[in-house]
Design an enzyme around this catalytic site. Structure first.
Site, PDB file in Angstrom:
ATOM      1  N   ALA A 238       0.512   5.684   0.843  1.00 24.09           N
ATOM      2  CA  ALA A 238      -0.263   6.539   1.655  1.00 24.09           C
ATOM      3  C   ALA A 238       0.475   7.887   1.232  1.00 24.09           C
ATOM      4  O   ALA A 238       1.771   8.057   0.703  1.00 24.09           O
ATOM      5  CB  ALA A 238      -0.592   6.294   2.916  1.00 24.09           C
ATOM      6  N   SER A 239      -0.072   8.829   1.757  1.00 27.56           N
ATOM      7  CA  SER A 239       0.626  10.338   1.480  1.00 27.56           C
ATOM      8  C   SER A 239       1.938  10.561   2.430  1.00 27.56           C
ATOM      9  O   SER A 239       2.650  11.237   1.905  1.00 27.56           O
ATOM     10  CB  SER A 239      -0.397  11.300   2.047  1.00 27.56           C
ATOM     11  OG  SER A 239      -0.764  10.989   3.629  1.00 27.56           O
ATOM     12  N   ILE A 240       2.059   9.806   3.356  1.00 24.87           N
ATOM     13  CA  ILE A 240       3.197  10.051   4.416  1.00 24.87           C
ATOM     14  C   ILE A 240       4.164   8.861   3.825  1.00 24.87           C
ATOM     15  O   ILE A 240       5.518   9.241   3.938  1.00 24.87           O
ATOM     16  CB  ILE A 240       2.808  10.035   5.705  1.00 24.87           C
ATOM     17  CG1 ILE A 240       2.030  11.318   6.028  1.00 24.87           C
ATOM     18  CG2 ILE A 240       4.277  10.076   6.530  1.00 24.87           C
ATOM     19  CD1 ILE A 240       2.602  12.525   5.885  1.00 24.87           C
TER      20      ILE A 240
ATOM     21  N   ASP B 264      -8.265   7.636  13.337  1.00 20.36           N
ATOM     22  CA  ASP B 264      -8.194   7.582  11.904  1.00 20.36           C
ATOM     23  C   ASP B 264      -9.006   6.586  11.730  1.00 20.36           C
ATOM     24  O   ASP B 264      -8.902   5.492  11.058  1.00 20.36           O
ATOM     25  CB  ASP B 264      -6.823   7.442  11.380  1.00 20.36           C
ATOM     26  CG  ASP B 264      -6.603   7.492   9.910  1.00 20.36           C
ATOM     27  OD1 ASP B 264      -7.854   8.040   9.366  1.00 20.36           O
ATOM     28  OD2 ASP B 264      -5.615   7.350   9.379  1.00 20.36           O
TER      29      ASP B 264
ATOM     30  N   ALA C 294       0.866  -1.232   0.032  1.00 23.04           N
ATOM     31  CA  ALA C 294       0.009  -0.039   0.053  1.00 23.04           C
ATOM     32  C   ALA C 294       0.803   1.231  -0.047  1.00 23.04           C
ATOM     33  O   ALA C 294       2.087   1.113   0.369  1.00 23.04           O
ATOM     34  CB  ALA C 294      -1.084  -0.171   1.267  1.00 23.04           C
TER      35      ALA C 294
ATOM     36  N   GLN D  73       4.866   4.296   2.543  1.00 21.60           N
ATOM     37  CA  GLN D  73       4.312   3.157   2.029  1.00 21.60           C
ATOM     38  C   GLN D  73       4.860   1.883   2.765  1.00 21.60           C
ATOM     39  O   GLN D  73       5.552   1.919   3.497  1.00 21.60           O
ATOM     40  CB  GLN D  73       4.814   3.031   0.532  1.00 21.60           C
ATOM     41  CG  GLN D  73       6.195   3.001   0.386  1.00 21.60           C
ATOM     42  CD  GLN D  73       6.473   3.459  -1.315  1.00 21.60           C
ATOM     43  OE1 GLN D  73       6.097   4.157  -1.887  1.00 21.60           O
ATOM     44  NE2 GLN D  73       7.176   2.619  -1.795  1.00 21.60           N
ATOM     45  N   VAL D  74       4.108   0.754   2.459  1.00 23.97           N
ATOM     46  CA  VAL D  74       4.470  -0.377   3.267  1.00 23.97           C
ATOM     47  C   VAL D  74       4.737  -1.542   2.287  1.00 23.97           C
ATOM     48  O   VAL D  74       4.244  -1.807   1.255  1.00 23.97           O
ATOM     49  CB  VAL D  74       2.970  -0.851   3.988  1.00 23.97           C
ATOM     50  CG1 VAL D  74       3.291  -2.070   4.708  1.00 23.97           C
ATOM     51  CG2 VAL D  74       2.634   0.237   4.906  1.00 23.97           C
TER      52      VAL D  74
ATOM     53  N   LYS E  53       7.214  -0.206   7.197  1.00 25.67           N
ATOM     54  CA  LYS E  53       6.518   1.277   6.829  1.00 25.67           C
ATOM     55  C   LYS E  53       7.544   2.038   6.587  1.00 25.67           C
ATOM     56  O   LYS E  53       8.353   2.533   7.618  1.00 25.67           O
ATOM     57  CB  LYS E  53       5.357   1.528   7.936  1.00 25.67           C
ATOM     58  CG  LYS E  53       4.685   2.701   7.630  1.00 25.67           C
ATOM     59  CD  LYS E  53       3.677   2.853   8.754  1.00 25.67           C
ATOM     60  CE  LYS E  53       3.058   4.293   8.550  1.00 25.67           C
ATOM     61  NZ  LYS E  53       1.815   4.359   9.598  1.00 25.67           N
TER      62      LYS E  53
END
Length: 551
Positions: A134-136, A285, A132, A138-139, A153
C-alpha cells in the site's frame, strides 16, 4: 523539522511534471481531441488498453506518479462522496492495491532497526514477497518461534520524511486556493488530511484502535479482530495474527465456504451501524478489502489506521437524521443536518430543503423493506455537492460506509435492503439511551456544561459590555412592549428550568451521598416527595409554555 527550500522546489518541479503529463491528457479529453492523441495506445508512457482514458483515470494516474502522500490523499478522497463525484470516488478507490512493493533488503533493514535486533531472532520464517503493498506500508507473512502464523506490516522506508515534505506543498497550494474555493475550506481539508495521514504513520495508534475495537466486541459472536503481538511490533512495524479468509464481496468464495451470503450481508451491516451509533467508534476506511470472511463464517475487520469518532450528542442527532430519512421527513432531516454542523447559507436554506423534500418524496410511498438507502444517500450527496456544502469528515465517511454496506449486501444477495435492518436497530439503541445509567451520564454532562456556563457567563458578558463601551459594537434596542414581555417570559422560563435541573441534581446527590441513621426506613418517602415536587415543577413549566404558545 520543516523541509528545506531546495527540497520544496524540487518537489514542486516533480508535481508540475506529473500534472503536466496527465493534465495534457485531461485537456485533450475536454476539447474532444482524444482520437488524435490516443493515450490508451501508450502515448506519454500511459499503459496501453482498449478503453480511452477518462478525466478520472488521468487524475488517479497523476496521484500514483506523485507517490505515497498523494496516493493516500486519493484514498481519503474516495471516502468523501461529499467532495468528489461518484466516478472519481470509484477510480480513486483503485489506488488501494496499485503500489509497487519495496525490495526485501530495505524491508529487512527496517525491521532490524525498528525491533532492535535481526528479524531472524524474532521470526522463525518471514516471506520476502509481500502479500500486499500500500501507499504507507506493505504486509509480509511470517511464523513466530511459537508456531503462530502472523502478518508483519512494515512502513515504507523514508515515507515519513516524504509525507512531511508533501504536506508543506499541499498547505501552500491550499493557501493559494483558499480565496477561490472558500466554500470547501481547502486549508482546513489539508489540515484534516495531515492529521489523518500522520496518525496512520504511527502504528502504535493503530494497535490501540485494534485493541479498543476488540474490547467492544468481547461479547459479540461471529466477529473477529486480529490479535496484536507487542514483542514484534513498534512505531513503524505491526505484527498481527494471520487469519485465513476471502474478501466479504467475494460471492464465489463465500458460497465456496458453504455460508449464507444474505445472512452475512445483514450481519456486516448491523455491525457497522452498531459500532458507529452504539459505540461512537467505527472503521473509517470502508472498502471491501478491509472486511474478510473466514471458512467458519466469522467476519474479520482489518486495517484500523483510520477510525471515526462520534460523541454522544452527535450519535443522537445522527440517529434522528437517519430515522427522518427513513420516514421521508425532509424538514426534520434538514434541521438535524444544521444541528450536526453542516453550514447552509441563509439564502440557500429554503432551496436546499425543497430539493431534499423532492428527493425524499420519490420514496415516500415505498415500504421500508424496499427503500434503497444507498441510492438515497448518493443522491443526497449530489445535492450537497451542488450547494457546495462542507460535511464534517466523520459524517461523509459514515455515509460512504452505509453505501458500501448496501452495495456489498446487494452483491451477496440481490434482494438485500438496508432499511429494514436499520430501523429496529436504531429503535433498540434509542431504548438503550433511556437506561438509567446512560441518562445519569447525560445529566452529569449537562450539569458540568451548566456549571461551566455559570462560571464563564459573567466574564463573557463583561467582555461584551466592554466592547460596547469602546464603540466596537452597536446595539439597537427596539421599544416593543410585546417583545419585552416575551423576553421576560423566556427569562422566567430559563430561571425555572435551571431551578428544576438543580433540584433534580441535588436530589440525586443527596440520595447517593447522605445516609443518616434510620435512613433505610424513610428514604423511599423522601425520594417520592422530592420527585413529586420536581415533577410538579416540571409540569408547571410545560403548562405555562403550552399556554403561551396558544393563539
Amino acid at each position: 523539522m520543516r523541509p528545506s527550500r531546495t527540497a520544496l522546489l524540487n518537489r514542486y518541479r516533480e508535481i508540475t511534471a506529473a500534472l503536466t503529463r496527465h493534465g495534457l491528457g485531461y485537456l485533450v479529453m475536454e476539447l474532444g481531441l482524444g482520437r488524435y492523441l490516443p493515450f490508451n495506445r501508450g502515448l506519454l508512457r500511459h499503459r496501453p488498453r482498449e478503453a480511452p482514458y477518462t478525466r478520472a483515470d488521468h487524475l488517479r494516474l497523476a496521484l500514483e506518479d506523485l507517490g505515497p502522500t498523494f496516493v493516500k490523499l486519493g484514498q481519503v478522497l474516495s471516502t468523501r462522496p461529499d467532495l468528489v463525484p461518484p466516478d472519481w470516488s470509484v477510480e480513486f478507490a483503485k489506488l488501494q492495491e496499485r503500489v509497487p512493493p519495496v525490495p526485501w533488503n530495505q524491508v529487512w533493514l527496517k525491521l532490524a532497526r525498528e525491533l532492535g535486533r535481526p528479524p531472524e531472532e524474532i521470526f522463525a520464517q518471514i516471506e520476502p514477497q509481500p502479500l500486499a503493498a500500500a501507499s504507507i506500508g506493505q504486509v509480509h507473512r511470517g511464523v513466530l518461534y511459537s508456531g503462530e502464523v502472523v502478518v508483519v506490516k512494515v512502513q515504507r522506508p523514508g515515507v515519513y520524511r516524504q509525507v512531511q515534505l508533501d504536506l508543506e506543498v499541499l498547505r501552500s497550494l491550499a493557501r493559494m486556493a483558499q480565496r477561490r474555493l472558500a466554500a470547501y475550506d481547502p486549508l482546513g481539508l489539508v489540515e484534516e488530511f495531515a492529521r489523518t495521514i500522520l496518525d496512520e504513520l504511527d502504528y502504535t495508534k493503530e494497535r490501540r484502535n485494534l485493541e479498543r475495537y476488540a474490547q467492544n466486541l468481547a461479547d459479540t459472536e461471529g466477529v473477529r479482530i486480529p490479535r496484536v503481538y507487542p514483542q514484534a511490533s513498534g512505531r513503524e512495524v505491526l505484527t498481527l495474527e494471520y487469519i485465513e479468509g476471502v474478501r466479504v464481496d467475494d460471492l464465489a468464495g463465500v458460497q465456496g465456504y458453504g455460508l449464507d451470503p444474505a445472512q452475512l450481508a445483514g450481519r456486516m451491516a448491523r455491525l457497522l451501524f452498531r459500532s458507529a451509533f452504539g459505540w461512537g467508534f467505527f472503521h473509517a476506511d470502508p472498502h471491501p478489502g478491509n472486511f474478510r470472511v473466514t471458512p467458519q463464517g466469522e467476519l474479520v475487520l482489518l486495517d484500523f489506521g483510520m477510525v471515526g469518532h462520534l460523541s454522544r450528542p452527535e450519535r443522537g442527532r445522527l440517529l434522528e437524521l437517519v430515522l427522518a430519512v427513513v420516514d421521508s421527513d425532509a424538514v426534520r432531516a434538514a434541521d438535524r443536518l444544521a444541528e450536526l454542523g453542516v453550514p447552509i447559507a441563509p439564502g440557500q436554506a429554503t432551496a436546499f430543503r425543497h430539493d431534499l423534500e423532492r428527493l425524499l418524496y420519490q420514496y415516500i410511498e415505498l415500504p421500508i423493506g424496499q427503500m434503497p438507502m444507498g441510492d438515497i444517500l448518493g443522491r443526497f450527496l449530489e445535492i450537497v455537492r451542488a450547494y457546495q456544502l462542507h460535511l464534517p469528515a466523520h459524517l461523509s465517511i459514515l455515509a460512504k460506509t452505509i453505501m458500501m454496506a448496501e452495495g456489498v449486501g446487494v452483491q451477496l444477495d440481490p434482494n438485500f435492503h438496508l432499511a429494514p435492518l436499520v430501523k429496529p436497530l436504531f429503535q433498540r439503541i434509542f431504548l438503550e439511551r433511556l437506561q438509567p445509567k446512560q441518562v445519569q451520564g447525560r445529566l452529569r454532562e449537562g450539569a458540568l456544561d451548566l456549571l461551566a456556563l455559570l462560571e464563564e457567563g459573567p466574564a463573557g458578558l463583561r467582555r461584551l459590555l466592554d466592547r460596547v463601551e469602546r464603540g466596537e459594537l452597536e446595539l439597537r434596542i427596539r421599544s416593543d412592549q410585546e417583545f419585552l414581555q416575551e423576553m421576560r417570559g423566556i427569562a422566567n422560563g430559563l430561571r425555572l428550568s435551571a431551578l428544576t435541573i438543580a433540584l433534580i441534581l441535588a436530589l440525586a446527590g443527596l440520595m447517593m451521598a447522605y445516609h443518616p441513621p434510620g435512613w433505610e426506613r424513610w428514604a423511599g418517602w423522601v425520594f417520592g416527595v422530592g420527585l413529586a415536587g420536581v415533577l410538579g415543577l416540571g409540569g408547571y413549566l410545560l403548562l405555562v409554555s403550552w399556554r403561551k404558545e396558544r393563539p
